[in-house]
Write an enzyme that holds these catalytic residues in place. Sequence first.
Site, mmCIF file in Angstrom:
data_model
loop_
_atom_site.group_PDB
_atom_site.id
_atom_site.type_symbol
_atom_site.label_atom_id
_atom_site.label_comp_id
_atom_site.label_asym_id
_atom_site.label_seq_id
_atom_site.Cartn_x
_atom_site.Cartn_y
_atom_site.Cartn_z
ATOM 1 N N ASP A 35 -63.350 -56.223 -33.900
ATOM 2 C CA ASP A 35 -62.147 -56.404 -33.088
ATOM 3 C C ASP A 35 -61.825 -57.897 -32.913
ATOM 4 O O ASP A 35 -62.724 -58.729 -32.951
ATOM 5 C CB ASP A 35 -62.397 -55.733 -31.723
ATOM 6 C CG ASP A 35 -61.116 -55.286 -31.058
ATOM 7 O OD1 ASP A 35 -60.037 -55.484 -31.639
ATOM 8 O OD2 ASP A 35 -61.202 -54.741 -29.949
ATOM 9 N N HIS A 52 -56.380 -60.671 -40.072
ATOM 10 C CA HIS A 52 -57.028 -59.617 -40.858
ATOM 11 C C HIS A 52 -57.640 -60.188 -42.139
ATOM 12 O O HIS A 52 -58.725 -59.807 -42.556
ATOM 13 C CB HIS A 52 -56.020 -58.518 -41.202
ATOM 14 C CG HIS A 52 -55.503 -57.787 -40.004
ATOM 15 N ND1 HIS A 52 -56.331 -57.370 -38.984
ATOM 16 C CD2 HIS A 52 -54.251 -57.399 -39.648
ATOM 17 C CE1 HIS A 52 -55.594 -56.759 -38.058
ATOM 18 N NE2 HIS A 52 -54.335 -56.772 -38.438
ATOM 19 N N LEU A 146 -78.495 -52.598 -49.873
ATOM 20 C CA LEU A 146 -77.691 -52.313 -48.674
ATOM 21 C C LEU A 146 -76.547 -51.345 -48.976
ATOM 22 O O LEU A 146 -75.837 -51.508 -49.970
ATOM 23 C CB LEU A 146 -77.107 -53.625 -48.136
ATOM 24 C CG LEU A 146 -76.142 -53.489 -46.944
ATOM 25 C CD1 LEU A 146 -76.904 -53.206 -45.658
ATOM 26 C CD2 LEU A 146 -75.287 -54.735 -46.777
HETATM 27 C C1 V07 Z 1 -60.046 -54.588 -43.455
HETATM 28 C C2 V07 Z 1 -60.839 -56.823 -42.623
HETATM 29 C C3 V07 Z 1 -61.957 -56.799 -41.626
HETATM 30 C C4 V07 Z 1 -61.493 -56.893 -40.215
HETATM 31 C C5 V07 Z 1 -60.940 -55.613 -39.649
HETATM 32 C C6 V07 Z 1 -59.633 -55.076 -40.146
HETATM 33 C C7 V07 Z 1 -59.075 -55.638 -41.422
HETATM 34 C C8 V07 Z 1 -62.581 -54.822 -45.870
HETATM 35 C C9 V07 Z 1 -62.015 -53.611 -46.223
HETATM 36 C C10 V07 Z 1 -62.451 -52.703 -47.259
HETATM 37 C C11 V07 Z 1 -62.341 -51.337 -47.105
HETATM 38 C C12 V07 Z 1 -62.783 -50.461 -48.092
HETATM 39 C C13 V07 Z 1 -63.357 -50.958 -49.230
HETATM 40 C C14 V07 Z 1 -63.487 -52.315 -49.404
HETATM 41 C C15 V07 Z 1 -63.050 -53.184 -48.426
HETATM 42 C C16 V07 Z 1 -60.974 -53.432 -45.313
HETATM 43 C C17 V07 Z 1 -59.201 -52.477 -44.230
HETATM 44 C C18 V07 Z 1 -59.148 -53.534 -43.339
HETATM 45 C C19 V07 Z 1 -58.225 -51.359 -44.110
HETATM 46 F F1 V07 Z 1 -63.815 -50.123 -50.185
HETATM 47 N N1 V07 Z 1 -61.958 -55.346 -44.834
HETATM 48 N N2 V07 Z 1 -60.960 -54.514 -44.476
HETATM 49 N N3 V07 Z 1 -60.109 -52.407 -45.203
HETATM 50 N N4 V07 Z 1 -59.998 -55.640 -42.551
#
Ligand code: V07
Length: 255
Positions: A35, A52, A146
């Site tokens: 968050d 983000h 991991l």
């Molecule tokens: C998202 C970055 C981290 C902070 C919180 C919200 C935004 C990595 C992924 C991701 C998801 C699946 C995957 C590989 C990477 C991601 C979303 C948002 C929707 F297979 N960060 N991140 N997906 N944030």
Amino acid sequence: MLGNLPFFKKKEIQPSKEEIVKQHPVPKHIAIIMDGNGRWAKNRALPRIAGHKEGMNVVKKITMAAKDMGVEVLTLYAFSTENWKRPKNEVDFLMKLPEQFMDNFLPDLIKNNVRVQTIGRFDELPTHTKLAVMKAKEETKNNTGLILNFALNYGSRDEIIEAVRVISADVANGKISSTDINDELLSSHLMTHPLPDPDLLIRTSGEIRISNFMMWQISYSELWFTNVLWPDFTREHLIEAIYEFQQRHRRFGGV
Ligand code: V07
């Protein structure tokens, strides 16, 4: 001469917190509610999406830190079932992050033996997002280190409701009896199966809530809250959280 004074000598031999933490049992499964990305951006007069993006870079760093500490599973709350209510441009941007993450970091994940998995309602994601996630899972499926588990379009109530539907259908068609329903059976119908329950849940950015995240699975987890915003979260913060987890457990085991 001066080197003989304890006050000088001590500093040289003092192990780092990371070394101390590594000498004690580390949580097998850490879950994080990431968050504070929007607030981080606002504090810098940047658009929310900039937060983000920075948050995504922190995901990479914390993944490597967790791996170095010997954590087995890292579950990250990337997108909740409620997040669809955000402005369209923000949702569109978030849905591109899995692709960006993989474009930037997939070679490193493979090099570090990290396996990507997800929990959440997959079919509702945009096609381009699904393709990126499927590629990541496929290309890391033989990795044995991991497990990097992204909660994507995930909600705990949703997950429990779906489990109850499947179980009640099994009861209705006589596959099982209602008296077969127990903790283990319900657990085995959750999206996290067969992962162990989180030992430690971290939430950043000062909110002291669970927000529909792994409610069944965190029944016995240690909870650790910090005011640090996710884009400012560092390896040292993770080590501090694990250190406190170990302190609590040592007290617990002592009695
Ligand atoms: C998202 C970055 C981290 C902070 C919180 C919200 C935004 C990595 C992924 C991701 C998801 C699946 C995957 C590989 C990477 C991601 C979303 C948002 C929707 F297979 N960060 N991140 N997906 N944030």
